[in-house]
Scaffold this motif. Structure first.
Motif, short mmCIF file in Angstrom:
data_model
loop_
_atom_site.label_atom_id
_atom_site.label_comp_id
_atom_site.label_asym_id
_atom_site.label_seq_id
_atom_site.Cartn_x
_atom_site.Cartn_y
_atom_site.Cartn_z
N ASP A 61 -84.89 29.93 7.47
CA ASP A 61 -83.39 30.14 8.11
C ASP A 61 -82.94 31.36 8.91
O ASP A 61 -82.49 31.41 10.04
CB ASP A 61 -82.44 29.94 6.83
CG ASP A 61 -82.09 28.51 6.34
OD1 ASP A 61 -82.74 27.78 7.04
OD2 ASP A 61 -81.57 28.42 5.49
N SER A 87 -82.26 31.17 12.70
CA SER A 87 -81.06 31.09 13.13
C SER A 87 -80.53 31.10 14.47
O SER A 87 -80.75 31.99 15.13
CB SER A 87 -80.26 32.27 12.21
OG SER A 87 -78.94 32.26 12.33
N SER A 120 -87.24 28.81 2.17
CA SER A 120 -86.32 28.20 2.99
C SER A 120 -85.22 29.32 3.61
O SER A 120 -84.88 29.20 4.69
CB SER A 120 -85.10 27.30 2.11
OG SER A 120 -84.26 26.99 2.68
N GLN A 121 -84.92 30.23 2.88
CA GLN A 121 -84.15 31.36 3.54
C GLN A 121 -84.94 32.02 4.62
O GLN A 121 -84.41 32.45 5.47
CB GLN A 121 -83.75 32.48 2.17
CG GLN A 121 -82.77 31.78 1.36
CD GLN A 121 -82.26 32.81 0.16
OE1 GLN A 121 -83.21 33.43 0.01
NE2 GLN A 121 -81.12 32.73 -0.20
#
Length: 648
Positions: free
Chosen positions: A365, A369, A361-362
């Motif tokens: 992201d 972003s 998930s990170q």
């Protein structure tokens, strides 16, 4: 935002006043040998008392030696309200709970308790210890350490806090395998009665009248609240941030995120161990973990061999990086899907599935972003990388959570202002409408020390700058017989100075990184002819009183490197708002760092010495005056004889 915990737990308000406790004939004078109240300390206490009564926000700059710890604790305790004190260093935490607060509880007539709550990494997890003991891939040394930890857990530990265990170093890799890190915690099964230490510590913390934490834990709590995931800390009535100048940068770490290669490598190892123990028939998962390890290595290689900080703009044009990143993320996602299918087999499988899913998930992201307030960047070298998503400003979330939590908020440090203006610090945390106050240090700087600013030094970018600085400092080092801190703005300059000093200094040479910080300081204090070379970690939070420290040299103004991704992004961010990046970011940061470094010299009313400031820009550039005017009011001297006179 989740529902908050019970807001307060108060005791009956005492009948004593600040003067009863801190006055010339007050309780502290009876209890503490040599305690003499200063008017500035009492004035500060009364201002904080007013702050608590009206539930406001105060930025309080208190010079070294003001006695700000007693000044903020006495009115807070006398209010009878629940208090959280957040510090930047473990040293101050221990001082507060072990030394200051027991005295002040007695002086104020308070029956309450004070507790330290640290981050989860500081506590042992009995479940993880048991899991680690079942693993086969340990060295003989690691098996010995595990035996020591087991003996400590079963027979000696009261809290499971690593600080109780001297036999294993704080940064030892084996501790990472057994500590109560959140990503491994099976929270539903951990409670006060389950044998786990952390729930007990957390419950005791919620019951304490004064809870002492560090900025990292407070900001971790802030981040969880901001995401609506609950909280780590109980609510309080009074929030005190000592060493508050460190808070904005620490908040930025927690309101963004970082992922390191070592974390990913650790995930691979733990997946293989979990599969072997809890799902031995799922051999393909181990193979997928091996494939992920190969992709991690290729991702690191795509960033090159040399130490570098990459901005997103630089990475966008690196086709090889994006190709490898896609393969890495595909491999990670495939592993996540396969772990999901067996996640119910056991605690280890569940834990590694959750970690892998969080990393996936990170990474997504980070790649996708679009936030103008967050920058994407990477630090890399031949064998490591660190991927970062960092907010440029934490003002909005910090201000939002402060308003939601409520209560009284005090931010204090010896360095919060630039030339008595608090706007830079206030704006970074969204504290624009706050009350501000300043109390000067009680030290007599004009008679206790001088600033030696040698004439004729080359510009800091000169190839032989460090050598010339050491040559200028040499007569002072000989006159003071060591007893000197030599502070540098970069590790490169530190190592250059080390190479020169090792050839020429006949006394003891202590260098940051060779030993733990506290060990270096103790040796410095107790060794004759000692010179200590340090970088940023020795610019603040270091207290050496008396003749052990007579000379502090600072090699240059501590401007952040202009090619640093955060510096570039913050300057561009300010430019879009019509502000000058140097005047509104670089210069205030440098001023506050210079104030911290300069504050190492005079730590008591009897200290004396020389602060040697080498950087010629202090006198040749217009901004030099802003820096000079923010420093202690030492007389400035420009010839070495006048400086040596102060060392006699």
């Amino acid at each position: 935002m989740t529902e908050s915990t019970t807001h307060t737990k108060t005791v009956q308000k005492p009948l004593l006043t600040i003067d009863d406790v801190m006055g010339a004939e007050g309780k502290l004078a009876e209890l503490v040998d040599g305690y003499r109240p200063r008017q500035s300390q009492i004035d500060m206490s009364y201002e904080i008392q007013g702050l608590i009564e009206k539930e406001g926000t105060l930025l309080a700059e208190a010079g070294t030696g003001t006695g700000k710890t007693f000044a903020y604790l006495v009115p807070s305790l006398l209010s009878g309200k629940k208090i959280i004190v957040s510090t930047a260093t473990k040293t101050l935490q221990e001082q507060l709970v072990q030394k200051d607060l027991p005295i002040l509880f007695k002086a104020c007539g308070i029956p309450g308790k004070a507790k330290i709550l640290k981050g989860r990494d500081n506590y042992v997890c009995p479940q993880r210890l048991e899991i680690t003991e079942t693993a086969e891939q340990h060295s003989r040394e690691d098996w010995k350490k595990l035996a020591l930890i087991r003996e400590w857990v079963e027979g000696k530990s009261l809290t499971g806090d690593k600080a109780e265990l001297d036999a294993v170093a704080e940064d030892d890799p084996i501790w990472k395998k057994v500590c109560a890190r959140l990503e491994f915690c099976q929270a539903a099964e951990c409670n006060v009665d389950s044998g786990c230490f952390y729930p007990k510590v957390k419950q005791q913390a919620s019951e304490a009248l004064v809870l002492v934490v560090n900025h990292h834990l407070f900001c971790a709590d802030l981040s969880l609240r901001e995401q609506g995931f609950g909280e780590l800390l109980p609510n309080a009535d009074v929030y005190i941030f000592d060493e508050a100048h460190r808070l904005p940068d620490i908040a930025a770490q927690f309101l963004g995120f970082s992922i390191t290669r070592s974390q990913l490598d650790e995930l691979v190892r733990d997946v293989k161990q979990a599969q072997k123990i809890e799902s031995p028939e799922s051999k393909s998962i181990s193979d997928q973990a091996t494939h992920l390890a190969e992709q991690i290595k290729l991702l690191n290689e795509s960033l090159g061999k040399w130490e570098k900080r990459w901005t997103w703009e630089q990475l966008e044009s690196e086709k090889a990086f994006h190709l490898v990143m896609k393969r890495f993320l595909d491999s990670l996602s495939f592993l996540v899907e396969n772990l999901k299918a067996v996640a119910e087999r056991g605690k280890q499988i569940t834990a590694v599935y959750k970690r892998a899913k969080d990393f996936e998930s990170q990474f997504k992201d980070w790649l996708n972003s679009k936030s103008e307030n967050k920058i994407r960047w990477i630090e890399s070298s031949q064998a490591r990388f660190k991927l970062n998503l960092t907010p440029l400003s934490v003002a909005d979330p910090f201000s939002r959570q402060r308003e939601l939590i409520g209560g009284s908020w005090l931010f204090t440090s010896a360095t919060l202002s630039v030339h008595n203006n608090f706007s830079y610090f206030a704006n970074r945390l969204g504290l624009g409408e706050s009350q501000t106050s300043h109390w000067d240090s009680p030290f007599d700087y004009p008679t206790q020390g001088v600033v030696y600013h040698p004439i004729g030094l080359p510009e800091p970018r000169s190839e032989d700058y460090v050598k010339v600085c050491l040559r200028a400092a040499w007569p002072l080092l000989k006159a003071s017989k060591g007893c000197a801190f030599m502070l540098f703005t970069s590790h490169r300059a530190l190592q250059e100075a080390r190479a020169i000093m090792e050839r020429h200094w006949e006394g003891t040479l202590l260098v940051q990184g060779d030993l733990p910080k506290l060990t270096l300081l103790e040796r410095f204090k107790t060794t004759d002819n000692a010179v200590l070379l340090g970088t940023s970690s020795f610019w603040e939070g270091v207290d050496v009183k008396g003749d052990a420290l007579k000379l502090v040299m600072i090699d240059r103004i501590p401007f952040a490197p202009p090619d640093d991704p955060i510096v570039q992004a913050r300057e561009a961010f300010l430019k879009e708002k019509g502000l000058n990046g140097f005047a509104h970011f670089q210069l205030p940061e440098a001023v506050m760092a210079m104030k911290q470094g300069s504050g190492r010299l005079i730590r008591d009313v009897t200290d004396k010495g020389v602060l040697m400031l080498c950087d010629p820009r202090l006198s040749s550039k217009s901004y030099g005056k802003t820096i000079r005017d923010s420093l202690p009011d030492f007389p400035w001297v420009y010839d070495v004889e006048s400086a040596i006179d102060k060392l006699k």
